[in-house]
Motif scaffolding. Sequence first.
Motif, mmCIF file in Angstrom:
data_model
loop_
_atom_site.group_PDB
_atom_site.id
_atom_site.type_symbol
_atom_site.label_atom_id
_atom_site.label_comp_id
_atom_site.label_asym_id
_atom_site.label_seq_id
_atom_site.Cartn_x
_atom_site.Cartn_y
_atom_site.Cartn_z
ATOM 1 N N GLU A 29 29.332 123.720 171.862
ATOM 2 C CA GLU A 29 29.737 124.869 171.087
ATOM 3 C C GLU A 29 30.399 125.777 171.901
ATOM 4 N N ASP A 30 30.045 125.925 173.117
ATOM 5 C CA ASP A 30 30.758 126.857 173.922
ATOM 6 C C ASP A 30 32.021 126.336 174.465
ATOM 7 N N MET A 31 32.188 124.895 174.748
ATOM 8 C CA MET A 31 33.466 124.273 175.032
ATOM 9 C C MET A 31 34.495 124.330 173.768
ATOM 10 N N ILE A 32 33.953 124.446 172.659
ATOM 11 C CA ILE A 32 34.781 124.754 171.412
ATOM 12 C C ILE A 32 35.260 126.073 171.527
ATOM 13 N N LEU A 60 34.900 117.823 176.188
ATOM 14 C CA LEU A 60 34.547 117.920 174.687
ATOM 15 C C LEU A 60 35.025 116.711 173.954
ATOM 16 N N PHE A 61 36.348 116.203 174.237
ATOM 17 C CA PHE A 61 36.917 115.263 173.706
ATOM 18 C C PHE A 61 36.412 114.031 174.060
ATOM 19 N N GLY A 62 35.765 114.041 175.419
ATOM 20 C CA GLY A 62 35.346 112.767 175.840
ATOM 21 C C GLY A 62 33.852 112.547 175.497
ATOM 22 N N GLU A 63 33.110 113.641 175.147
ATOM 23 C CA GLU A 63 31.804 113.261 174.346
ATOM 24 C C GLU A 63 32.198 112.738 173.097
ATOM 25 N N PHE A 64 32.931 113.589 172.311
ATOM 26 C CA PHE A 64 33.198 113.263 170.936
ATOM 27 C C PHE A 64 33.565 111.682 170.896
ATOM 28 N N ALA A 65 34.548 111.275 171.742
ATOM 29 C CA ALA A 65 35.138 109.974 171.890
ATOM 30 C C ALA A 65 33.937 109.052 171.998
ATOM 31 N N ILE A 99 35.526 106.040 169.459
ATOM 32 C CA ILE A 99 37.202 106.227 169.379
ATOM 33 C C ILE A 99 37.797 106.772 170.712
ATOM 34 N N SER A 100 39.125 106.496 170.776
ATOM 35 C CA SER A 100 39.820 107.330 172.065
ATOM 36 C C SER A 100 39.661 108.508 172.172
ATOM 37 N N ALA A 150 42.357 110.155 172.727
ATOM 38 C CA ALA A 150 43.586 110.622 172.133
ATOM 39 C C ALA A 150 43.518 110.845 170.777
ATOM 40 N N ASP A 151 42.353 109.941 170.216
ATOM 41 C CA ASP A 151 42.128 110.187 168.615
ATOM 42 C C ASP A 151 41.377 111.248 168.344
ATOM 43 N N VAL A 152 40.648 111.976 169.067
ATOM 44 C CA VAL A 152 39.972 112.853 168.858
ATOM 45 C C VAL A 152 40.449 114.004 168.078
ATOM 46 N N PRO A 153 41.626 114.807 168.670
ATOM 47 C CA PRO A 153 42.197 115.703 167.853
ATOM 48 C C PRO A 153 42.485 115.559 166.465
ATOM 49 N N GLY A 154 43.037 114.197 166.342
ATOM 50 C CA GLY A 154 43.556 113.859 164.700
ATOM 51 C C GLY A 154 42.060 113.630 163.869
ATOM 52 N N TYR A 155 40.933 113.296 164.530
ATOM 53 C CA TYR A 155 39.646 112.961 163.779
ATOM 54 C C TYR A 155 39.292 114.262 163.615
ATOM 55 N N ILE A 156 39.183 115.449 164.364
ATOM 56 C CA ILE A 156 38.905 116.855 164.138
ATOM 57 C C ILE A 156 40.091 117.466 163.114
ATOM 58 N N GLU A 157 41.165 117.278 163.114
ATOM 59 C CA GLU A 157 42.063 117.667 162.000
ATOM 60 C C GLU A 157 41.874 117.142 160.670
#
Length: 167
Positions: free
Chosen positions: A103-106, A141-146, A151-152, A154-161
């Motif tokens: 949450e804080d990283m976001i 954040l993207f590393g943990e989400f990935a 997923i990679s 690099a694909d995390v921002p697209g997943y979020i969007e």
Amino acid sequence: MFRIGDLIFYSKTGVCEIVEIIEKESEAFGRKNYYILRPLYQECDISIPVDNKKVYMRPVISREKVDELIDAIPEMDAQAYYSQNLNQLKEHYRQLMDTHSCEDMIRVSKSVRNKQREVEANKRKLGAVDERFMKEAEDLLFGEFAAVLEISKADVPGYIEDRLNRH
């Protein structure tokens, strides 16, 4: 205690897999158990005492928590933070980053992106401190989400969007 194969969030390194638990002996500390961590996004191994209290470790969040966090992004309060004092600016971001919470990283990422829009609207450039903390927050954040979403990075921002556009 974590087990071999567990994915954990490790301090400023991010997601690591516990690949081994070994016993070592040293003159200073005697016999101790150590986790051998393998970061998912770096080429190294890390040895850390199982009973370590100085470096932050936690289990990675669940897939449900990832989606819950993404869904909450539009409502998260993340005002741009301004300070002429660079040490004060660094301390503001460091306090948020040191919680190691997604949450804080976001909040760091979102507030710096808000600040970026504001300064660019005034034909100015975002400062190096802001950029550095936004990159650090998004990288972790993207590393943990990935890792959780399998997923990679690099694909995390697209997943979020995509997820935000569906709601």
